[in-house]
Design a protein around this motif. Structure first.
Motif, PDB file in Angstrom:
ATOM      1  N   ASP A 167     -65.234 -66.125  43.602  1.00 17.95           N
ATOM      2  CA  ASP A 167     -66.696 -66.209  43.636  1.00 17.95           C
ATOM      3  C   ASP A 167     -67.339 -65.366  42.538  1.00 17.95           C
ATOM      4  OD1 ASP A 167     -65.703 -64.008  44.978  1.00 17.95           O
ATOM      5  OD2 ASP A 167     -67.268 -63.961  46.499  1.00 17.95           O
ATOM      6  N   PHE A 168     -66.513 -64.702  41.716  1.00 21.95           N
ATOM      7  CA  PHE A 168     -67.011 -64.009  40.527  1.00 21.95           C
ATOM      8  C   PHE A 168     -66.407 -64.689  39.290  1.00 21.95           C
ATOM      9  CE2 PHE A 168     -67.544 -59.433  42.484  1.00 21.95           C
ATOM     10  CZ  PHE A 168     -68.409 -59.955  43.441  1.00 21.95           C
ATOM     11  N   ARG A 169     -66.928 -64.359  38.136  1.00 23.07           N
ATOM     12  CA  ARG A 169     -66.392 -64.889  36.875  1.00 23.07           C
ATOM     13  C   ARG A 169     -66.297 -63.746  35.869  1.00 23.07           C
ATOM     14  NH1 ARG A 169     -65.500 -68.364  39.553  1.00 23.07           N
ATOM     15  NH2 ARG A 169     -65.815 -70.606  39.397  1.00 23.07           N
ATOM     16  N   CYS A 170     -65.542 -62.705  36.192  1.00 22.46           N
ATOM     17  CA  CYS A 170     -65.505 -61.529  35.316  1.00 22.46           C
ATOM     18  C   CYS A 170     -65.162 -61.940  33.885  1.00 22.46           C
ATOM     19  CB  CYS A 170     -64.505 -60.514  35.857  1.00 22.46           C
ATOM     20  SG  CYS A 170     -65.002 -59.936  37.498  1.00 22.46           S
ATOM     21  N   VAL A 171     -65.916 -61.385  32.953  1.00 23.55           N
ATOM     22  CA  VAL A 171     -65.842 -61.866  31.565  1.00 23.55           C
ATOM     23  C   VAL A 171     -64.454 -61.702  30.940  1.00 23.55           C
ATOM     24  CG1 VAL A 171     -68.289 -61.640  31.010  1.00 23.55           C
ATOM     25  CG2 VAL A 171     -66.817 -59.637  30.809  1.00 23.55           C
ATOM     26  N   TYR A 172     -63.730 -60.636  31.346  1.00 19.05           N
ATOM     27  CA  TYR A 172     -62.411 -60.402  30.738  1.00 19.05           C
ATOM     28  C   TYR A 172     -61.323 -61.189  31.457  1.00 19.05           C
ATOM     29  CZ  TYR A 172     -62.597 -57.286  34.687  1.00 19.05           C
ATOM     30  OH  TYR A 172     -62.779 -56.801  35.944  1.00 19.05           O
ATOM     31  N   CYS A 173     -61.688 -61.810  32.584  1.00 16.62           N
ATOM     32  CA  CYS A 173     -60.687 -62.474  33.416  1.00 16.62           C
ATOM     33  C   CYS A 173     -60.746 -63.983  33.283  1.00 16.62           C
ATOM     34  CB  CYS A 173     -60.889 -62.064  34.872  1.00 16.62           C
ATOM     35  SG  CYS A 173     -59.643 -62.696  36.018  1.00 16.62           S
ATOM     36  N   ASP A 201     -76.216 -51.933  38.537  1.00 19.93           N
ATOM     37  CA  ASP A 201     -76.426 -53.299  39.064  1.00 19.93           C
ATOM     38  C   ASP A 201     -76.453 -54.375  37.978  1.00 19.93           C
ATOM     39  OD1 ASP A 201     -76.698 -52.630  41.827  1.00 19.93           O
ATOM     40  OD2 ASP A 201     -78.656 -51.790  41.348  1.00 19.93           O
ATOM     41  N   GLN A 202     -77.202 -54.088  36.903  1.00 22.44           N
ATOM     42  CA  GLN A 202     -77.329 -55.116  35.850  1.00 22.44           C
ATOM     43  C   GLN A 202     -76.004 -55.330  35.128  1.00 22.44           C
ATOM     44  OE1 GLN A 202     -80.125 -52.631  35.651  1.00 22.44           O
ATOM     45  NE2 GLN A 202     -81.013 -54.024  37.155  1.00 22.44           N
ATOM     46  N   LYS A 203     -75.331 -54.207  34.856  1.00 21.19           N
ATOM     47  CA  LYS A 203     -74.040 -54.325  34.169  1.00 21.19           C
ATOM     48  C   LYS A 203     -73.029 -55.058  35.050  1.00 21.19           C
ATOM     49  CE  LYS A 203     -73.719 -50.378  31.215  1.00 21.19           C
ATOM     50  NZ  LYS A 203     -73.150 -49.047  31.050  1.00 21.19           N
ATOM     51  N   PHE A 204     -73.111 -54.766  36.348  1.00 25.46           N
ATOM     52  CA  PHE A 204     -72.193 -55.417  37.289  1.00 25.46           C
ATOM     53  C   PHE A 204     -72.386 -56.926  37.223  1.00 25.46           C
ATOM     54  CE2 PHE A 204     -70.590 -56.921  41.339  1.00 25.46           C
ATOM     55  CZ  PHE A 204     -69.414 -56.191  41.479  1.00 25.46           C
ATOM     56  N   ARG A 205     -73.637 -57.338  37.202  1.00 24.34           N
ATOM     57  CA  ARG A 205     -73.952 -58.759  37.121  1.00 24.34           C
ATOM     58  C   ARG A 205     -73.454 -59.327  35.783  1.00 24.34           C
ATOM     59  NH1 ARG A 205     -76.369 -63.419  39.501  1.00 24.34           N
ATOM     60  NH2 ARG A 205     -76.131 -62.116  41.312  1.00 24.34           N
ATOM     61  N   ALA A 206     -73.628 -58.532  34.704  1.00 29.31           N
ATOM     62  CA  ALA A 206     -73.210 -59.031  33.392  1.00 29.31           C
ATOM     63  C   ALA A 206     -71.684 -59.175  33.323  1.00 29.31           C
ATOM     64  CB  ALA A 206     -73.716 -58.092  32.296  1.00 29.31           C
ATOM     65  N   ILE A 207     -70.958 -58.213  33.894  1.00 32.11           N
ATOM     66  CA  ILE A 207     -69.487 -58.278  33.833  1.00 32.11           C
ATOM     67  C   ILE A 207     -68.952 -59.393  34.725  1.00 32.11           C
ATOM     68  CG2 ILE A 207     -67.327 -57.058  34.394  1.00 32.11           C
ATOM     69  CD1 ILE A 207     -68.753 -54.436  33.693  1.00 32.11           C
ATOM     70  N   THR A 208     -69.472 -59.449  35.960  1.00 31.33           N
ATOM     71  CA  THR A 208     -68.900 -60.404  36.927  1.00 31.33           C
ATOM     72  C   THR A 208     -69.569 -61.781  36.828  1.00 31.33           C
ATOM     73  OG1 THR A 208     -70.506 -59.804  38.630  1.00 31.33           O
ATOM     74  CG2 THR A 208     -68.459 -58.546  38.597  1.00 31.33           C
ATOM     75  N   ARG A 209     -70.609 -61.879  36.064  1.00 31.32           N
ATOM     76  CA  ARG A 209     -71.466 -63.056  35.889  1.00 31.32           C
ATOM     77  C   ARG A 209     -72.159 -63.476  37.201  1.00 31.32           C
ATOM     78  NH1 ARG A 209     -67.067 -65.614  32.647  1.00 31.32           N
ATOM     79  NH2 ARG A 209     -67.561 -65.431  30.444  1.00 31.32           N
ATOM     80  N   TRP A 210     -71.412 -63.527  38.310  1.00 32.35           N
ATOM     81  CA  TRP A 210     -71.993 -64.051  39.547  1.00 32.35           C
ATOM     82  C   TRP A 210     -72.063 -63.011  40.671  1.00 32.35           C
ATOM     83  CZ3 TRP A 210     -69.006 -69.364  40.263  1.00 32.35           C
ATOM     84  CH2 TRP A 210     -69.246 -70.156  39.131  1.00 32.35           C
ATOM     85  N   GLY A 211     -71.571 -61.801  40.439  1.00 32.82           N
ATOM     86  CA  GLY A 211     -71.415 -60.837  41.533  1.00 32.82           C
ATOM     87  C   GLY A 211     -72.654 -59.990  41.783  1.00 32.82           C
TER      88      GLY A 211
END
Ligand code: SAM
Length: 334
Positions: free
Chosen positions: A26-32, A131-141
């Motif tokens: 349910d996340f799309r982490c950018v490095y993953c 919070d914002q960085k978390f959203r940016a890294i996980t895209r959907w989290g």
């Protein structure tokens, strides 16, 4: 039947199985992952009963530690049925530890059940407290939801280790704060180097942060004492004197840890990877489905362990800016 401990060609005993129970997340982490990942058709997946059967065969052969991962293991429908049935191996004493690696998004829902089925420790992946960085890294989290999940897990009595991938220019400045937060909450923290697995949308060279560098800069603020603590995984631990907590380093790039590798990994389709950083794999689904007994399956496992490679050689630099292996971490399971 006598226990046939799995010993690989380099004399390493295989006692740790990691199983990716789904490639979905349910996340799309950018490095993953890339944002538009194509997932496996459901019919290719092992059923929960089949997953139980393979895991049990491995336990019979000497696996002592079993980790369910993914994708996001807690988004697999019915996953608690598997956790519950695997719990019988804890009660019999054959299995020492049943654990999961999760992004925490579903923990509020499942923490109590995990404890009830015998899970004692879990890993939760959190790369930033912003919070914002978390959203940016996980895209959907959503960080708040993950923090709720962590609180629920603590209330349920689960010990937690936070996993954070060290990302240059993204969370490097935040690592001291993450140490204080995790340790303040009674959790261990482990830092991980980005590994070149699968094509992602961005450039890994830009993200890669050697943990040798992180450690050196932490030494300017903290006293790090090497400790012999081991969890059966690849992390090397220090105690941070100022916080009293444990900090782990997983360094597949700066310090290859293959000599002590005790692990194999199975995907949700029953493909066994003997090394995270190599393409060679063994199909366990065919022997599993070919007969009701486990003879063919056991033979396939033995054959696979017999060709476990010595190790990986991940490199990330401008000249090697291609994934070391083509599959994503979400396939083999982190
Ligand atoms: N969804 C679960 C989670 O978030 O923990 C389990 C699967 S996830 C693939 C497991 C771990 O692998 C996470 O901590 C994630 O940050 C890490 N990971 C994913 N891709 C990675 C990469 N290329 N290099 C290093 N770690 C990676």
């Amino acid at each position: 039947m006598a226990k046939t401990d799995m010993i690989d060609p380099f004399g390493r005993a295989i006692t740790y199985l990691r199983v990716s129970v789904t490639d979905r997340c349910d996340f799309r982490c950018v490095y993953c992952m890339a944002e538009d990942m194509t997932f496996l058709p459901k019919r290719d997946l092992l059923s929960l009963e089949e997953l139980d059967r393979v895991c049990s065969a491995f336990i019979e052969k000497g696996v002592k530690k079993l980790r369910l991962t993914g994708g996001e293991p807690l988004v697999r429908r019915g996953i608690m049925t598997l956790v519950e049935s695997l719990g019988r191996h804890l009660r019999s004493g054959e299995l020492e530890e049943l654990t999961i690696t999760t992004n925490g998004s579903q923990l509020a829902k499942y923490a109590d059940e995990l404890t009830r089925h015998g899970v004692k420790r879990i890993n939760v992946s959190v790369d930033t407290l912003n919070d914002q960085k978390f959203r940016a890294i996980t895209r959907w989290g959503e960080l708040a939801k993950v923090k709720d999940g962590i609180r629920a897990a603590q209330a349920a009595g689960l010990a937690i280790k936070i996993n954070a991938v060290a990302l240059k220019g993204v969370n490097d400045a935040e690592i001291p704060e993450m140490i204080r937060w995790a340790h303040g909450e009674g959790m261990d923290l482990t830092l991980i180097e980005t590994m070149p697995l699968g094509d992602i949308d961005g450039d890994r060279t830009d993200q890669y942060l050697p943990l040798s560098q992180v450690r050196a800069s932490l030494l300017e603020r903290f006293t790090l004492e090497d400790i012999p603590y081991k969890t059966g995984g690849p992390a090397r631990y220090v105690r941070v004197k100022e916080t009293g907590g444990r900090l782990g380093f997983i360094t597949p790039l700066t310090h290859n840890f293959c000599e002590s590798c005790n692990r194999v990994r199975m995907t949700c389709t029953g493909t066994l990877y003997m090394c995270l950083g190599q393409e060679d794999a063994a199909d366990l689904r065919t022997p599993l489905r070919a007969s009701e007994g486990n003879d063919l399956l056991n033979a396939a496992i033995d054959e696979a362990i017999g060709r476990k490679p010595k190790g990986h050689d991940f490199i990330i630099d401008r000249r090697h800016n291609r994934p070391a292996v083509s599959r994503h971490m979400s396939v083999t399971g982190g």
